[in-house]
Design a protein around this motif. Structure first.
Motif, PDB file in Angstrom:
ATOM      1  N   MET A   1      88.159 103.193 -30.367  1.00  0.00           N
ATOM      2  CA  MET A   1      86.753 102.930 -30.603  1.00  0.00           C
ATOM      3  C   MET A   1      85.895 103.561 -29.497  1.00  0.00           C
ATOM      4  SD  MET A   1      84.900  99.356 -31.515  1.00  0.00           S
ATOM      5  CE  MET A   1      85.335  99.374 -33.219  1.00  0.00           C
ATOM      6  N   LEU A   2      86.412 103.598 -28.273  1.00  0.00           N
ATOM      7  CA  LEU A   2      85.655 104.187 -27.167  1.00  0.00           C
ATOM      8  C   LEU A   2      85.349 105.658 -27.412  1.00  0.00           C
ATOM      9  CD1 LEU A   2      87.396 102.569 -24.060  1.00  0.00           C
ATOM     10  CD2 LEU A   2      85.212 101.947 -25.113  1.00  0.00           C
ATOM     11  N   THR A   3      86.230 106.331 -28.127  1.00  0.00           N
ATOM     12  CA  THR A   3      86.012 107.747 -28.398  1.00  0.00           C
ATOM     13  C   THR A   3      84.897 107.966 -29.418  1.00  0.00           C
ATOM     14  OG1 THR A   3      87.734 107.748 -30.097  1.00  0.00           O
ATOM     15  CG2 THR A   3      88.397 108.364 -27.853  1.00  0.00           C
ATOM     16  N   ARG A   4      84.511 106.921 -30.161  1.00  0.00           N
ATOM     17  CA  ARG A   4      83.453 107.047 -31.169  1.00  0.00           C
ATOM     18  C   ARG A   4      82.064 106.727 -30.619  1.00  0.00           C
ATOM     19  NH1 ARG A   4      86.002 103.230 -35.086  1.00  0.00           N
ATOM     20  NH2 ARG A   4      83.843 102.622 -35.415  1.00  0.00           N
ATOM     21  N   LEU A   5      81.968 106.369 -29.351  1.00  0.00           N
ATOM     22  CA  LEU A   5      80.662 106.049 -28.770  1.00  0.00           C
ATOM     23  C   LEU A   5      79.790 107.282 -28.690  1.00  0.00           C
ATOM     24  CD1 LEU A   5      81.607 103.718 -25.785  1.00  0.00           C
ATOM     25  CD2 LEU A   5      80.745 103.062 -28.029  1.00  0.00           C
ATOM     26  N   ASP A   6      78.498 107.092 -28.959  1.00  0.00           N
ATOM     27  CA  ASP A   6      77.530 108.182 -28.840  1.00  0.00           C
ATOM     28  C   ASP A   6      77.018 108.202 -27.404  1.00  0.00           C
ATOM     29  OD1 ASP A   6      75.582 110.104 -29.046  1.00  0.00           O
ATOM     30  OD2 ASP A   6      74.291 108.940 -30.394  1.00  0.00           O
ATOM     31  N   TRP A   7      77.751 108.858 -26.540  1.00  0.00           N
ATOM     32  CA  TRP A   7      77.424 108.886 -25.118  1.00  0.00           C
ATOM     33  C   TRP A   7      76.093 109.590 -24.852  1.00  0.00           C
ATOM     34  CZ3 TRP A   7      78.891 105.696 -21.674  1.00  0.00           C
ATOM     35  CH2 TRP A   7      78.807 105.968 -20.328  1.00  0.00           C
ATOM     36  N   SER A   8      75.610 110.392 -25.786  1.00  0.00           N
ATOM     37  CA  SER A   8      74.305 111.043 -25.621  1.00  0.00           C
ATOM     38  C   SER A   8      73.165 110.028 -25.699  1.00  0.00           C
ATOM     39  CB  SER A   8      74.104 112.143 -26.669  1.00  0.00           C
ATOM     40  OG  SER A   8      73.958 111.569 -27.954  1.00  0.00           O
ATOM     41  N   ALA A   9      73.435 108.825 -26.217  1.00  0.00           N
ATOM     42  CA  ALA A   9      72.408 107.785 -26.331  1.00  0.00           C
ATOM     43  C   ALA A   9      72.345 106.882 -25.099  1.00  0.00           C
ATOM     44  CB  ALA A   9      72.674 106.937 -27.581  1.00  0.00           C
ATOM     45  N   LYS A  10      73.100 107.222 -24.058  1.00  0.00           N
ATOM     46  CA  LYS A  10      73.111 106.383 -22.863  1.00  0.00           C
ATOM     47  C   LYS A  10      71.728 106.341 -22.226  1.00  0.00           C
ATOM     48  CE  LYS A  10      74.866 109.992 -19.724  1.00  0.00           C
ATOM     49  NZ  LYS A  10      73.600 110.556 -19.448  1.00  0.00           N
ATOM     50  N   THR A  11      71.433 105.244 -21.537  1.00  0.00           N
ATOM     51  CA  THR A  11      70.136 105.091 -20.885  1.00  0.00           C
ATOM     52  C   THR A  11      70.222 105.271 -19.377  1.00  0.00           C
ATOM     53  OG1 THR A  11      70.441 102.704 -20.779  1.00  0.00           O
ATOM     54  CG2 THR A  11      69.212 103.570 -22.665  1.00  0.00           C
ATOM     55  N   ALA A  12      71.383 105.038 -18.798  1.00  0.00           N
ATOM     56  CA  ALA A  12      71.560 105.191 -17.350  1.00  0.00           C
ATOM     57  C   ALA A  12      72.001 106.618 -17.035  1.00  0.00           C
ATOM     58  CB  ALA A  12      72.598 104.200 -16.847  1.00  0.00           C
ATOM     59  N   SER A  13      71.703 107.048 -15.829  1.00  0.00           N
ATOM     60  CA  SER A  13      72.181 108.367 -15.395  1.00  0.00           C
ATOM     61  C   SER A  13      73.397 108.176 -14.496  1.00  0.00           C
ATOM     62  CB  SER A  13      71.074 109.114 -14.653  1.00  0.00           C
ATOM     63  OG  SER A  13      70.661 108.391 -13.526  1.00  0.00           O
ATOM     64  N   PHE A  14      74.317 109.117 -14.573  1.00  0.00           N
ATOM     65  CA  PHE A  14      75.565 109.031 -13.835  1.00  0.00           C
ATOM     66  C   PHE A  14      75.772 110.292 -13.011  1.00  0.00           C
ATOM     67  CE2 PHE A  14      76.058 106.096 -17.275  1.00  0.00           C
ATOM     68  CZ  PHE A  14      76.782 105.045 -16.727  1.00  0.00           C
ATOM     69  N   LYS A  15      76.349 110.108 -11.839  1.00  0.00           N
ATOM     70  CA  LYS A  15      76.693 111.229 -10.970  1.00  0.00           C
ATOM     71  C   LYS A  15      78.083 111.719 -11.319  1.00  0.00           C
ATOM     72  CE  LYS A  15      74.142 109.067  -7.238  1.00  0.00           C
ATOM     73  NZ  LYS A  15      74.294 108.305  -5.996  1.00  0.00           N
ATOM     74  N   ASN A  16      78.345 112.961 -11.007  1.00  0.00           N
ATOM     75  CA  ASN A  16      79.686 113.539 -11.106  1.00  0.00           C
ATOM     76  C   ASN A  16      80.304 113.466 -12.494  1.00  0.00           C
ATOM     77  OD1 ASN A  16      79.466 113.950  -8.317  1.00  0.00           O
ATOM     78  ND2 ASN A  16      80.273 111.913  -7.905  1.00  0.00           N
ATOM     79  N   GLY A  17      79.496 113.436 -13.551  1.00  0.00           N
ATOM     80  CA  GLY A  17      80.026 113.452 -14.909  1.00  0.00           C
ATOM     81  C   GLY A  17      80.796 112.209 -15.292  1.00  0.00           C
ATOM     82  N   CYS A  18      80.533 111.109 -14.648  1.00  0.00           N
ATOM     83  CA  CYS A  18      81.206 109.845 -14.938  1.00  0.00           C
ATOM     84  C   CYS A  18      80.971 109.463 -16.403  1.00  0.00           C
ATOM     85  CB  CYS A  18      80.657 108.771 -14.002  1.00  0.00           C
ATOM     86  SG  CYS A  18      81.520 107.215 -14.061  1.00  0.00           S
ATOM     87  N   SER A  19      82.043 109.123 -17.126  1.00  0.00           N
ATOM     88  CA  SER A  19      81.947 108.752 -18.536  1.00  0.00           C
ATOM     89  C   SER A  19      83.148 107.878 -18.894  1.00  0.00           C
ATOM     90  CB  SER A  19      81.935 110.011 -19.416  1.00  0.00           C
ATOM     91  OG  SER A  19      83.210 110.615 -19.423  1.00  0.00           O
ATOM     92  N   PRO A  20      83.159 107.269 -20.081  1.00  0.00           N
ATOM     93  CA  PRO A  20      84.316 106.444 -20.458  1.00  0.00           C
ATOM     94  C   PRO A  20      85.639 107.206 -20.426  1.00  0.00           C
ATOM     95  CG  PRO A  20      82.514 106.033 -21.963  1.00  0.00           C
ATOM     96  CD  PRO A  20      82.105 107.200 -21.099  1.00  0.00           C
ATOM     97  N   SER A  21      85.613 108.480 -20.786  1.00  0.00           N
ATOM     98  CA  SER A  21      86.851 109.251 -20.788  1.00  0.00           C
ATOM     99  C   SER A  21      87.179 109.819 -19.406  1.00  0.00           C
ATOM    100  CB  SER A  21      86.771 110.391 -21.805  1.00  0.00           C
ATOM    101  OG  SER A  21      85.706 111.252 -21.469  1.00  0.00           O
ATOM    102  N   SER A  22      86.203 109.769 -18.488  1.00  0.00           N
ATOM    103  CA  SER A  22      86.410 110.308 -17.149  1.00  0.00           C
ATOM    104  C   SER A  22      85.693 109.446 -16.112  1.00  0.00           C
ATOM    105  CB  SER A  22      85.893 111.754 -17.105  1.00  0.00           C
ATOM    106  OG  SER A  22      86.118 112.316 -15.846  1.00  0.00           O
ATOM    107  N   PRO A  23      86.234 108.245 -15.824  1.00  0.00           N
ATOM    108  CA  PRO A  23      85.557 107.345 -14.895  1.00  0.00           C
ATOM    109  C   PRO A  23      85.685 107.735 -13.420  1.00  0.00           C
ATOM    110  CG  PRO A  23      87.535 106.315 -15.740  1.00  0.00           C
ATOM    111  CD  PRO A  23      87.381 107.626 -16.463  1.00  0.00           C
ATOM    112  N   GLY A  24      86.601 108.637 -13.101  1.00  0.00           N
ATOM    113  CA  GLY A  24      86.805 109.071 -11.718  1.00  0.00           C
ATOM    114  C   GLY A  24      88.255 109.459 -11.501  1.00  0.00           C
TER     115      GLY A  24
END
Length: 173
Positions: A1-24
């Motif tokens: 289900m995490l892969t189906r998230l529309d990450w382009s709709a996020k409201t917060a900004s993240f450094k270093n490309g942090c995302s559900p598939s790449s948290p660090g």
């Protein structure tokens, strides 16, 4: 289900490309597993609130009961894959309602990042992911409870005080 998230709709900004598939580096975000009992899940929650004594059998029973409530509990964890320890977690609880055309309401709960990993945007990542997940599972609204000093943090994701008082009656600590 995490892969189906529309990450382009996020409201917060993240450094270093942090995302559900790449948290660090050496970090993985995923759903809670039964084996996470042995990866420090309860100790992590203990950095948020009182957990108490929970045996593996009690954990297994509660885990199974929650898993059977399909589409109700979404518990995300962040694991340090190098140490095999959990270093972050958060829960989306989806309530079935009669109001709003038999809609569902989402509640963000139990957000915690291990004290040694704070400042790496993992709390932001967990809250943003659950917020987008609530949208994906068609919640008509999302809410959460927080201390006054955390209001600014949650406003980053579009949450706002609604003027209502949160009240509680405790039967146990």
């Amino acid at each position: 289900m995490l892969t189906r998230l529309d990450w382009s709709a996020k409201t917060a900004s993240f450094k270093n490309g942090c995302s559900p598939s790449s948290p660090g580096d050496s970090l993985e975000m995923r759903p809670l597993r039964l084996s996470d009992y042995h990866r420090g899940f309860l100790q992590l929650l203990g950095q948020l609130t009182l957990v108490g004594e929970v045996s593996f059998d009690e954990f297994k029973e509660r885990f199974s009961a929650m898993k059977q409530c399909r589409d109700t509990y979404y518990i995300l964890v962040v694991e340090d894959t190098g140490t095999k320890e959990l270093i972050g977690c958060a829960t989306l609880l989806v309530e079935q309602k009669f109001i709003h055309s038999a809609g569902t309401r989402g509640r963000v709960e139990d957000v915690v990042v291990h004290s040694e990993y704070r400042g790496r945007q993992l709390g932001k990542l967990l809250v943003e992911t659950l917020t987008l997940l609530g949208k994906l599972v068609d919640c008509y609204k999302m809410s959460l409870e927080c201390k006054p000093e955390n209001v600014k943090f949650y406003e980053t994701f579009g949450y706002a005080p609604d003027g209502q008082l949160f009240m509680v009656q405790r039967y146990k600590d």
